[in-house]
Design an enzyme around this catalytic site. Sequence first.
Site, PDB file in Angstrom:
ATOM      1  N   LYS A  19      11.950  41.207 -31.727  1.00  0.00           N
ATOM      2  CA  LYS A  19      12.354  40.905 -30.359  1.00  0.00           C
ATOM      3  C   LYS A  19      11.341  41.457 -29.219  1.00  0.00           C
ATOM      4  CE  LYS A  19      15.964  40.179 -29.211  1.00  0.00           C
ATOM      5  NZ  LYS A  19      16.596  38.687 -28.913  1.00  0.00           N
ATOM      6  N   THR A  27      16.390  43.308 -25.967  1.00  0.00           N
ATOM      7  CA  THR A  27      17.014  44.566 -26.156  1.00  0.00           C
ATOM      8  C   THR A  27      16.268  45.787 -25.749  1.00  0.00           C
ATOM      9  OG1 THR A  27      17.526  46.072 -28.099  1.00  0.00           O
ATOM     10  CG2 THR A  27      15.833  44.592 -28.494  1.00  0.00           C
ATOM     11  N   ASP A  28      16.751  46.932 -25.276  1.00  0.00           N
ATOM     12  CA  ASP A  28      16.138  47.992 -25.074  1.00  0.00           C
ATOM     13  C   ASP A  28      15.327  48.625 -26.039  1.00  0.00           C
ATOM     14  OD1 ASP A  28      18.368  49.131 -26.295  1.00  0.00           O
ATOM     15  OD2 ASP A  28      18.714  50.550 -24.862  1.00  0.00           O
ATOM     16  N   GLU A  29      15.536  48.219 -27.398  1.00  0.00           N
ATOM     17  CA  GLU A  29      14.911  48.813 -28.470  1.00  0.00           C
ATOM     18  C   GLU A  29      13.390  48.467 -28.439  1.00  0.00           C
ATOM     19  OE1 GLU A  29      17.025  48.737 -32.177  1.00  0.00           O
ATOM     20  OE2 GLU A  29      19.032  48.410 -31.064  1.00  0.00           O
ATOM     21  N   TYR A  84      13.493  44.851 -36.510  1.00  0.00           N
ATOM     22  CA  TYR A  84      14.475  44.056 -35.509  1.00  0.00           C
ATOM     23  C   TYR A  84      13.479  44.393 -34.235  1.00  0.00           C
ATOM     24  CZ  TYR A  84      17.925  43.507 -32.192  1.00  0.00           C
ATOM     25  OH  TYR A  84      18.458  43.102 -30.948  1.00  0.00           O
TER      26      TYR A  84
HETATM   27  P1  NAD Z   1      25.218  38.355 -33.204  1.00  0.00           P
HETATM   28  O1  NAD Z   1      24.239  38.796 -34.372  1.00  0.00           O
HETATM   29  O2  NAD Z   1      26.290  38.683 -32.980  1.00  0.00           O
HETATM   30  O3  NAD Z   1      25.111  36.843 -32.973  1.00  0.00           O
HETATM   31  C1  NAD Z   1      23.687  36.053 -32.997  1.00  0.00           C
HETATM   32  C2  NAD Z   1      24.158  34.691 -32.980  1.00  0.00           C
HETATM   33  O4  NAD Z   1      23.095  33.933 -33.344  1.00  0.00           O
HETATM   34  C3  NAD Z   1      25.353  34.342 -34.256  1.00  0.00           C
HETATM   35  O5  NAD Z   1      26.341  33.176 -33.712  1.00  0.00           O
HETATM   36  C4  NAD Z   1      24.470  33.623 -35.096  1.00  0.00           C
HETATM   37  O6  NAD Z   1      25.129  32.473 -36.031  1.00  0.00           O
HETATM   38  C5  NAD Z   1      23.661  32.902 -34.116  1.00  0.00           C
HETATM   39  N1  NAD Z   1      22.116  32.610 -34.869  1.00  0.00           N
HETATM   40  C6  NAD Z   1      21.367  33.440 -35.715  1.00  0.00           C
HETATM   41  N2  NAD Z   1      20.272  32.521 -36.136  1.00  0.00           N
HETATM   42  C7  NAD Z   1      20.358  31.477 -35.585  1.00  0.00           C
HETATM   43  C8  NAD Z   1      19.583  30.175 -35.585  1.00  0.00           C
HETATM   44  N3  NAD Z   1      18.548  30.337 -36.483  1.00  0.00           N
HETATM   45  N4  NAD Z   1      19.890  29.256 -34.978  1.00  0.00           N
HETATM   46  C9  NAD Z   1      20.946  29.089 -34.254  1.00  0.00           C
HETATM   47  N5  NAD Z   1      21.835  30.346 -34.150  1.00  0.00           N
HETATM   48  C10 NAD Z   1      21.644  31.360 -34.762  1.00  0.00           C
HETATM   49  O7  NAD Z   1      24.185  38.971 -31.822  1.00  0.00           O
HETATM   50  P2  NAD Z   1      24.607  39.678 -30.661  1.00  0.00           P
HETATM   51  O8  NAD Z   1      24.795  41.201 -30.602  1.00  0.00           O
HETATM   52  O9  NAD Z   1      25.605  38.814 -29.964  1.00  0.00           O
HETATM   53  O10 NAD Z   1      23.075  39.620 -29.825  1.00  0.00           O
HETATM   54  C11 NAD Z   1      22.696  38.558 -29.090  1.00  0.00           C
HETATM   55  C12 NAD Z   1      21.402  38.734 -28.542  1.00  0.00           C
HETATM   56  O11 NAD Z   1      21.365  39.882 -27.524  1.00  0.00           O
HETATM   57  C13 NAD Z   1      20.359  39.030 -29.398  1.00  0.00           C
HETATM   58  O12 NAD Z   1      19.252  38.277 -29.148  1.00  0.00           O
HETATM   59  C14 NAD Z   1      20.085  40.394 -29.595  1.00  0.00           C
HETATM   60  O13 NAD Z   1      18.953  40.658 -29.766  1.00  0.00           O
HETATM   61  C15 NAD Z   1      20.488  40.582 -28.162  1.00  0.00           C
HETATM   62  N6  NAD Z   1      20.845  42.142 -27.876  1.00  0.00           N
HETATM   63  C16 NAD Z   1      21.935  42.667 -28.487  1.00  0.00           C
HETATM   64  C17 NAD Z   1      22.476  44.094 -28.293  1.00  0.00           C
HETATM   65  C18 NAD Z   1      23.853  44.262 -29.041  1.00  0.00           C
HETATM   66  O14 NAD Z   1      24.070  45.478 -28.623  1.00  0.00           O
HETATM   67  N7  NAD Z   1      24.509  43.887 -29.686  1.00  0.00           N
HETATM   68  C19 NAD Z   1      21.964  44.751 -27.257  1.00  0.00           C
HETATM   69  C20 NAD Z   1      20.774  44.365 -26.403  1.00  0.00           C
HETATM   70  C21 NAD Z   1      20.274  42.738 -26.968  1.00  0.00           C
END
Ligand code: NAD
Length: 350
Positions: free
Chosen positions: A162, A133-135, A158
């Site tokens: 990350k 993430t950019d955070e 969070y």
């Molecule tokens: P999300 O919370 O929608 O999905 C996370 C998934 O990971 C879920 O399906 C969950 O069941 C699975 N999970 C959680 N813990 C687990 C474990 N211990 N073992 C196996 N599976 C597990 O998250 P997202 O929004 O799809 O984000 C995905 C990735 O992208 C993350 O790493 C997040 O940090 C990163 N990200 C998200 C955003 C955003 O805007 N949502 C932006 C930048 C980066």
Amino acid sequence: MRIMVTGGAGFIGSALIRHLIAHTEHSVLNFDKLTYAGSLTTVDTVANNARYTFVQGDICDSDAVRSAIGEFRPDIIAHLAAESHVDRSIDGPGAFIQTNLVGTYIMLAETLAYWQELKDVAKASFRFHHISTDEVYGSLGKDGLFTEDTSYDPRSPYSASKAGSDHLVSAWGHTFQLPVLITNCSNNYGPYHFPEKLIPLIIAKALDGEDLPIYGKGDQVRDWLYVEDHARALQAVLENGEPGRTYNIGGHNEKQNIEVVRTLCAILDVLRPRSDGNSYDSQITHVADRPGHDLRYAIDASRIAAELDWTPQETFESGIRKTVEWYLENEAWWRPLVKANAARRRGITN
Ligand code: NAD
């Protein structure tokens, strides 16, 4: 190629899987624990495809990770599984340390053991791609953009977890020569977004006639990226990214939270007008700000544009309209999730 996606039942992981199955010839293993944030309904459209497999497993469980990698034999691992919700990290940081730090360490340790046994050609082309993430870069003032060289300065449990997982991935690249890639992306939005996050939560509350509580003045700025644009960016990086390199991914769409909410209200006013004729924006209220709320995030995505020829296809206006239309057409997907999470909400989040 054979691509193992962790967290493939979540918002971004499922968009990546749907994209890879629809637009490439790659085979995909979805490895997901199915926490509260994961649902196989997000990958319903590919569930019967011969190039798609699902294994329920926890990235903190070395045996489960080892056997999934050993059986699937991936060419690429795209690691997205994480605890992802900032508010939850304030209420309960422990799960973030466990999944995001310990889980990423276990993914790296098991990947390294597998990679070291590969033959030379497979070893050279293998990639471990961490989706971040950019955070991790902290908060910007009114000006400036995060580049790949911006120092890390995470502010929430969070983003700190990350940042730590990014550092672990980078260390495995430097120390063990594991071919790693890191992408740092801005806020995503689009279909299948879990309805505790800002955009789907506002849509759900608006339709149910509830208050739309905004943290503080709503002047926090985020750079919004349509999730399918993110999936295209991830494909570009995992296919053509240079090992050891970081790529920022952003939508060139800086908006204040209050602007996002007003835009959602205006689209709903047209597509599903309130029965009393008033605008949905009459439901907006302001609540105490989130502790440590970062003011502004904005991404300089020029490296990925120049080196991998990726730019977003959606503008905020086109993407947000598609998103509202999707939520209006897919109430059967998000209503049960809203019900299950109603008890814990304490305000608008992103
Ligand atoms: P999300 O919370 O929608 O999905 C996370 C998934 O990971 C879920 O399906 C969950 O069941 C699975 N999970 C959680 N813990 C687990 C474990 N211990 N073992 C196996 N599976 C597990 O998250 P997202 O929004 O799809 O984000 C995905 C990735 O992208 C993350 O790493 C997040 O940090 C990163 N990200 C998200 C955003 C955003 O805007 N949502 C932006 C930048 C980066």
